[in-house]
Design a protein around this motif. Structure first.
Motif, PDB file in Angstrom:
ATOM      1  N   TRP A 108      -4.487  17.153  82.008  1.00 21.83           N
ATOM      2  CA  TRP A 108      -4.551  18.526  81.666  1.00 21.83           C
ATOM      3  C   TRP A 108      -5.244  19.491  82.509  1.00 21.83           C
ATOM      4  O   TRP A 108      -4.700  20.447  83.100  1.00 21.83           O
ATOM      5  CB  TRP A 108      -5.444  18.740  80.313  1.00 21.83           C
ATOM      6  CG  TRP A 108      -5.001  19.953  79.694  1.00 21.83           C
ATOM      7  CD1 TRP A 108      -4.204  21.049  80.057  1.00 21.83           C
ATOM      8  CD2 TRP A 108      -5.772  20.277  78.344  1.00 21.83           C
ATOM      9  NE1 TRP A 108      -4.584  21.915  79.162  1.00 21.83           N
ATOM     10  CE2 TRP A 108      -5.219  21.542  78.138  1.00 21.83           C
ATOM     11  CE3 TRP A 108      -6.519  19.706  77.403  1.00 21.83           C
ATOM     12  CZ2 TRP A 108      -5.767  22.314  77.009  1.00 21.83           C
ATOM     13  CZ3 TRP A 108      -6.722  20.477  76.400  1.00 21.83           C
ATOM     14  CH2 TRP A 108      -6.562  21.645  76.141  1.00 21.83           C
ATOM     15  N   GLY A 111      -3.238  19.900  85.758  1.00 20.46           N
ATOM     16  CA  GLY A 111      -1.886  20.740  85.566  1.00 20.46           C
ATOM     17  C   GLY A 111      -0.575  20.147  85.376  1.00 20.46           C
ATOM     18  O   GLY A 111       0.642  20.486  85.119  1.00 20.46           O
ATOM     19  N   GLU A 114       1.450  21.504  82.201  1.00 18.37           N
ATOM     20  CA  GLU A 114       2.220  22.567  82.210  1.00 18.37           C
ATOM     21  C   GLU A 114       3.485  22.390  82.826  1.00 18.37           C
ATOM     22  O   GLU A 114       3.811  22.078  83.772  1.00 18.37           O
ATOM     23  CB  GLU A 114       1.426  23.501  83.068  1.00 18.37           C
ATOM     24  CG  GLU A 114      -0.181  23.822  82.498  1.00 18.37           C
ATOM     25  CD  GLU A 114      -0.973  24.498  83.511  1.00 18.37           C
ATOM     26  OE1 GLU A 114      -0.276  25.236  84.356  1.00 18.37           O
ATOM     27  OE2 GLU A 114      -2.318  24.754  83.393  1.00 18.37           O
ATOM     28  N   TRP A 115       4.531  22.912  81.908  1.00 19.22           N
ATOM     29  CA  TRP A 115       5.878  22.523  82.109  1.00 19.22           C
ATOM     30  C   TRP A 115       6.384  23.601  83.140  1.00 19.22           C
ATOM     31  O   TRP A 115       7.188  23.388  84.063  1.00 19.22           O
ATOM     32  CB  TRP A 115       6.716  22.563  80.961  1.00 19.22           C
ATOM     33  CG  TRP A 115       8.072  22.026  81.065  1.00 19.22           C
ATOM     34  CD1 TRP A 115       9.188  22.679  81.636  1.00 19.22           C
ATOM     35  CD2 TRP A 115       8.570  20.509  81.498  1.00 19.22           C
ATOM     36  NE1 TRP A 115      10.409  21.938  81.648  1.00 19.22           N
ATOM     37  CE2 TRP A 115      10.059  20.654  81.721  1.00 19.22           C
ATOM     38  CE3 TRP A 115       7.993  19.539  81.352  1.00 19.22           C
ATOM     39  CZ2 TRP A 115      10.705  19.584  81.860  1.00 19.22           C
ATOM     40  CZ3 TRP A 115       8.694  18.341  81.666  1.00 19.22           C
ATOM     41  CH2 TRP A 115       9.918  18.420  81.721  1.00 19.22           C
ATOM     42  N   ASN A 117       5.724  26.779  86.020  1.00 17.33           N
ATOM     43  CA  ASN A 117       4.532  27.360  87.006  1.00 17.33           C
ATOM     44  C   ASN A 117       4.852  29.034  87.157  1.00 17.33           C
ATOM     45  O   ASN A 117       5.623  29.585  87.253  1.00 17.33           O
ATOM     46  CB  ASN A 117       4.675  26.569  88.382  1.00 17.33           C
ATOM     47  CG  ASN A 117       3.365  25.824  88.748  1.00 17.33           C
ATOM     48  OD1 ASN A 117       2.278  26.019  87.848  1.00 17.33           O
ATOM     49  ND2 ASN A 117       3.525  24.770  89.523  1.00 17.33           N
TER      50      ASN A 117
END
Length: 117
Positions: A108, A111, A114-115, A117
């Motif tokens: 996490w 990153g 996170e799908w 950006n």
């Protein structure tokens, strides 16, 4: 009896040699550029045949597999509760879950979850 073994080994060797030679002689050796290309309709492809693989999708899939294995390991731990002491079982389970949570928080923080950006 020894002669029977020698005869069978010689027969197997002869059959192997014949099969190898026939396999080598039956191969086609002409390589055509059009046949080895991904498109066989007569024109050169505009784009590559394969699209690049999403690294983020791969990371999400790996995280899913890790937690899937976690569930597969936690369920049998419930069955061992009756045969082991409660303290050792709780310590083992806690260490196992803490290691997985530390890995999840690391992913996490990097990153990876996170799908977009």
């Amino acid at each position: 009896m020894n002669m029977l073994y020698m005869t069978s080994i010689l027969l197997i060797l002869i059959v192997f040699i014949i099969m190898s030679i026939s396999s080598f002689l039956s191969k086609k050796s002409n390589v055509d550029r059009e046949k080895s290309s991904p498109f066989e309709c007569g024109f050169d492809p505009f784009n590559k045949a394969r699209i690049p693989f999403s690294l983020r999708f791969f990371l999400i899939a790996v995280i899913f597999l890790i937690f899937d294995v976690e569930i597969a390991l936690l369920i049998p731990m419930m069955l061992t509760l009756s045969s082991t002491g409660i303290l050792s079982w709780a310590l083992t389970s806690t260490i196992f879950i803490v290691i997985l949570l530390v890995g999840l928080y690391h992913e996490w923080g990097q990153g990876a979850l996170e799908w977009s950006n």
